[in-house]
Design a protein around this motif. Structure first.
Motif, mmCIF file in Angstrom:
data_model
loop_
_atom_site.group_PDB
_atom_site.id
_atom_site.type_symbol
_atom_site.label_atom_id
_atom_site.label_comp_id
_atom_site.label_asym_id
_atom_site.label_seq_id
_atom_site.Cartn_x
_atom_site.Cartn_y
_atom_site.Cartn_z
ATOM 1 N N ILE A 315 0.527 6.468 11.494
ATOM 2 C CA ILE A 315 0.502 5.834 10.182
ATOM 3 C C ILE A 315 -0.845 6.067 9.523
ATOM 4 O O ILE A 315 -1.898 5.868 10.125
ATOM 5 C CB ILE A 315 0.809 4.334 10.306
ATOM 6 N N SER A 316 -0.805 6.460 8.284
ATOM 7 C CA SER A 316 -2.009 6.867 7.561
ATOM 8 C C SER A 316 -2.785 5.673 7.037
ATOM 9 O O SER A 316 -2.360 5.003 6.099
ATOM 10 C CB SER A 316 -1.612 7.776 6.395
ATOM 11 N N ASN A 317 -3.923 5.396 7.674
ATOM 12 C CA ASN A 317 -4.852 4.383 7.178
ATOM 13 C C ASN A 317 -4.187 3.087 6.750
ATOM 14 O O ASN A 317 -4.492 2.516 5.713
ATOM 15 C CB ASN A 317 -5.657 4.943 6.005
ATOM 16 N N GLY A 318 -3.262 2.637 7.535
ATOM 17 C CA GLY A 318 -2.677 1.338 7.267
ATOM 18 C C GLY A 318 -1.849 1.268 6.025
ATOM 19 O O GLY A 318 -1.903 0.283 5.307
ATOM 20 N N CYS A 319 -1.084 2.309 5.712
ATOM 21 C CA CYS A 319 -0.297 2.310 4.485
ATOM 22 C C CYS A 319 1.161 2.038 4.805
ATOM 23 O O CYS A 319 1.862 2.915 5.309
ATOM 24 C CB CYS A 319 -0.449 3.643 3.760
ATOM 25 N N PHE A 320 1.624 0.833 4.506
ATOM 26 C CA PHE A 320 3.037 0.540 4.656
ATOM 27 C C PHE A 320 3.443 -0.488 3.605
ATOM 28 O O PHE A 320 2.622 -1.155 2.995
ATOM 29 C CB PHE A 320 3.359 0.061 6.078
ATOM 30 N N PHE A 321 4.737 -0.569 3.387
ATOM 31 C CA PHE A 321 5.287 -1.396 2.320
ATOM 32 C C PHE A 321 6.506 -2.119 2.863
ATOM 33 O O PHE A 321 7.321 -1.525 3.570
ATOM 34 C CB PHE A 321 5.663 -0.505 1.127
#
Length: 391
Positions: A315-321
């Motif tokens: 996961i890229s630098n804590g990017c989630f939705f």
């Protein structure tokens, strides 16, 4: 119209689509003032967003890939149809089309954009109104990395927006965990006064902040370490008092190293969510808070995902939705093998993937954050564009 009660006048005007709002504002001083009020903003934006979601089943978010920021919607209608992305426009309200953005942060409809090739300034941007405000950095050093945040202080008449900046030593802390990372000073910028201020901590914070902070109800939160080098709690920066505090326990404690990925996100500016991914297993766990303003925060498990054959996902630098109603989680990822930026969508109905394109800069990690339109004005301060400075 002059004889209408104020609340009825607000109700009628809030039904007008945003494309006609400029004409409304120019009609008279009263309507222009009404346009700036928080009650009208909440009513108007809420109706527009509810209508958009009801008609299309879409979730709006800001996505940064290849140093470009775009407003995108992800449409997840039902379990029988494959999710799809719909571009809502490239956010190119900047004067220079060649400007590259390295970081983007969202708060109350405003975007703080940090530039890739210019560390002397950054820009605050309201894409809904198409307004930008360039801000000069108080000082800078090309060898230093900085963390940024944008938030606000609630006042009786309005919200006062501010920016936080401090030096980022997290990489040093990971490689040399026995050397303490002391946060002893930080800078804040006030939009109204157009001033930078430096703040000194009597008791320096000995911790490391993980990745990006997220804004929630005007304040910014980070996952942070304890004295044992473990990620175990969150730290809050209060923009009203311009101070750090508000430490809340996380529902887990994991080592602060390259084997664990921990990330924060916010859910409709009402709750915090946290994700933890072990690089040694194929499981991702996600929790959601009940009420972050309480002294003791209760976390509830939202979703556990076994990645299975996708255990190489990073996961890229804590990017989630999170779409709490649809029980859907979206994470953005850089697929180094395929050289693509992708959006992974997990839910109760299974897994799907959307390609976001092949970036020209392989080192640019994609970023994603939630987005809610805002009528907040970000016009230039009176008296010019230059930022005054004050200790």
């Amino acid at each position: 119209m002059l004889n209408l009660p104020n609340h009825l006048e607000e109700e009628i005007l809030s039904m007008i689509p945003f494309s006609s709002m400029r004409a409304v504002r120019l009609t008279c001083k009263k309507w222009n003032t009404l346009f700036k009020s928080r009650s009208f903003t909440t009513m108007h934006i809420g109706k527009q967003e509810a209508e958009a979601e009801r008609e299309s089943g879409e979730s709006r978010m800001v996505v940064m890939t290849d140093h470009n920021v775009c407003l995108t919607s992800v449409v997840t209608v039902n379990e029988h149809e494959k999710p799809s992305t719909k571009p809502l426009g490239k956010l190119t309200c900047l004067d220079n089309e060649h400007v590259k953005i390295s970081q983007v942060f969202h708060c109350d409809g405003l975007l703080l954009c940090v530039l890739k090739d210019d560390i002397t300034r950054f820009v605050v941007w309201n894409p809904y109104l198409g307004q930008t405000r360039w801000i000069e950095a108080r000082y800078f050093h090309r060898m230093n990395k900085y963390k940024y945040a944008i938030g606000y202080e609630d006042r009786k008449s309005c919200r006062s927006y501010k920016i936080l900046r401090f030096r980022d030593d997290s990489d040093y802390y990971v490689h040399y965990p026995y050397n303490k990372n002391h946060l002893s000073l930080y800078d804040s910028y006030d939009f109204e006064s157009n001033l930078w201020r430096t703040h000194y901590l009597r008791d320096p914070l000995t911790l490391a902040f993980c990745d990006r902070g997220v804004s929630l109800k005007g304040n910014t939160y980070w996952c942070a370490t304890n004295g044992l080098g473990e990620i175990s709690h969150t730290v809050c920066f209060d923009f009203a008092s311009e101070s750090f505090g508000g430490i809340k326990d996380l529902p887990f404690s994991v080592p602060f190293d390259d084997k664990e990925r921990v990330a924060l996100s916010c859910v409709r500016d009402e709750k915090l969510s946290v994700l933890v991914q072990s690089m040694q297993t194929s499981v991702i766990d996600i929790w959601i808070t009940d009420n972050i303003e309480e002294e003791k925060v209760l976390w509830s498990k939202f979703l556990r995902v076994d990645l299975g054959p996708l255990n190489g996902l990073r996961i890229s630098n804590g990017c989630f939705f999170i779409d709490e109603e649809k029980k859907v989680v979206m994470v953005i990822n850089k697929d180094r093998k395929e050289r693509l930026d992708t959006l992974k969508i997990f839910g109760k109905d299974g897994f799907s993937e959307l390609e976001l394109g092949e970036p020209s800069d392989k080192k640019c990690w994609p970023v994603m954050c939630s987005y809610v339109p805002s009528l907040v004005q970000v016009k230039l301060p009176e008296g010019g564009t230059r930022n005054r400075q004050r200790d």
